[in-house]
Design an enzyme around this catalytic site. Sequence first.
Site, short mmCIF file in Angstrom:
data_model
loop_
_atom_site.label_atom_id
_atom_site.label_comp_id
_atom_site.label_asym_id
_atom_site.label_seq_id
_atom_site.Cartn_x
_atom_site.Cartn_y
_atom_site.Cartn_z
N HIS A 56 0.83 -1.22 0.00
CA HIS A 56 0.00 0.00 0.00
C HIS A 56 0.86 1.27 0.00
O HIS A 56 0.42 2.30 0.51
CB HIS A 56 -0.95 0.04 1.21
CG HIS A 56 -1.67 -1.25 1.46
ND1 HIS A 56 -2.89 -1.56 0.88
CD2 HIS A 56 -1.33 -2.34 2.20
CE1 HIS A 56 -3.27 -2.77 1.27
NE2 HIS A 56 -2.33 -3.28 2.06
N SER A 115 14.70 21.98 -16.31
CA SER A 115 13.49 22.77 -16.52
C SER A 115 13.87 24.09 -17.18
O SER A 115 14.94 24.63 -16.92
CB SER A 115 12.82 23.02 -15.17
OG SER A 115 12.01 24.17 -15.24
N LYS A 172 16.00 22.13 -11.08
CA LYS A 172 15.34 20.86 -11.41
C LYS A 172 16.20 19.89 -12.18
O LYS A 172 16.99 20.26 -13.04
CB LYS A 172 14.09 21.14 -12.23
CG LYS A 172 13.03 21.88 -11.44
CD LYS A 172 12.16 20.95 -10.66
CE LYS A 172 10.95 20.64 -11.51
NZ LYS A 172 10.08 19.68 -10.92
N GLU A 175 9.59 8.77 -17.10
CA GLU A 175 8.20 9.21 -17.32
C GLU A 175 7.73 8.88 -18.73
O GLU A 175 6.59 8.47 -18.94
CB GLU A 175 8.08 10.72 -17.07
CG GLU A 175 8.21 11.08 -15.60
CD GLU A 175 8.37 12.58 -15.36
OE1 GLU A 175 8.12 13.38 -16.27
OE2 GLU A 175 8.77 12.94 -14.23
N TYR A 216 -8.89 -13.33 -46.58
CA TYR A 216 -8.22 -12.03 -46.53
C TYR A 216 -9.20 -10.88 -46.78
O TYR A 216 -10.08 -10.97 -47.63
CB TYR A 216 -7.09 -11.95 -47.57
CG TYR A 216 -6.42 -10.60 -47.57
CD1 TYR A 216 -5.41 -10.32 -46.66
CD2 TYR A 216 -6.83 -9.59 -48.43
CE1 TYR A 216 -4.81 -9.06 -46.62
CE2 TYR A 216 -6.24 -8.33 -48.40
CZ TYR A 216 -5.23 -8.07 -47.49
OH TYR A 216 -4.66 -6.84 -47.45
#
Length: 457
Positions: A155, A276, A282, A289, A316
């Site tokens: 958790h 950044s 940064k 990501e 096809y």
Amino acid sequence: MKLWGGRFTKEENTLVDQFNASISFDQRFYRQDIRGSIAHVTMLAKQGILTASEKEQIIAGLEGILADVESGALKIDPDAEDIHSFVEAALISRIGSAGKKLHTGRSRNDQVALDMKLYIRDEIGALDALLKELLLTLLTLIEENLETYMPGFTHLQKAQPVTAAHHFGAYFEMFLRDRSRLSDIQKRMNTCPLGAGALAGTTYPLDREYTASLLGFDCATRNSMDSVSDRDYLIELCSAMATVMMHLSRFSEEIILWNSNEYQFVELDDAYSTGSSIMPQKKNPDIAELVRGKTGRVYGALTSILTTMKGIPLAYNKDMQEDKELVFDAIDTTKGCLALFTGMLATMKLNKKVMEKSAMNGFTNATDAADYLVNHGVPFRDAHGIVGRLVLYCLDKGITLDDMSLEEYKAISPVFEQDIYEAIRLKTCVEKRTTLGAPGPSVMKRTAEEYRRLLEE
Ligand code: ARG
């Protein structure tokens, strides 16, 4: 003029041509197309359908086309309908009438089915090699971090202490399964559709098993209608790639968390981070990501191809041309993500001290305190309650179980003795977990040795 222009009287319409054409994307399997054609004419000549001289002219012509496309001397015509038409037209323009016999006993339907299978077989090999690289990188991390303690989570709450090796080992298992899924697909799809014709075979005495063996297939397909309309292996491949991406995405999510200011468990290399445009401080985990983000594209390919196939009557139909861009994009995406992820992982630094310190708070040793009581005769459910009270007491005082005095322990349960401190020490908690599959460094070391053997096979 089209391959099939004979029956048509009207001018071609440019928009229709563009809509219908596949050359912009199926040109990527020109190698496979030529390879298939060479096997086909070799078989035709063996069966006496072509003469030896025709076969030789055609093969020399095809080899010339291949060499010239590779060298750039021959540009693939963007106005051709598809790669099959382009190669055939180039052959006829180079060798003349013998070239017109190439398509004997074949249709573009079995031809495209073959090309796609040959292409996918090569790409499965490439995906497998990338997965192996990732596994080798993971194995190095496992071997180096058998005693790097960190909290294990459930958790996303600290649960019990583990090691970084054990955590990485979980991903090792996932990517190992991914490899085995690829090899299953390879086994199931390795049958040769060539010779199925448009849908109903041909009247020429083809030796389909011979063509299959020339192209490295286990055997020829058994039903000509299925041969030209089967795209199951593409669905299986998209599903396997979606699973690879799901694993990469989970791992990326963890790395993003670990690389955050709050965790600081790892630091990504500058080469795998970006800055950044406004905030000078940064250093963002963009690569992780993007891997997480691109997972959606690969899922999309799986959903699209399943949907495309669901309403197609035998055999096809042109809908099936849609398989290519989807699958190619999913393959390119998965391969790119695997390569970048492996590089990111190999250069990532582990902040072992931070990880260990994090494992020491958050009561990750609470289960071990309960186990201590159980080993001294307290039933587990009672032990659970006693340690729950210890935790409450600590939370109130802002301390950990390790900081409590023996009097404080005894005030809650007289069973506790001096050896409780050793029993709940981080190192002890992990070292004692030596059942098969557990994080104890001794058992994890044996597991790592097994991983090494598996990769060397
Ligand atoms: N470009 C076609 C495809 O990708 C090749 C097969 C064409 N066959 C046909 N009957 N039009 O599916």
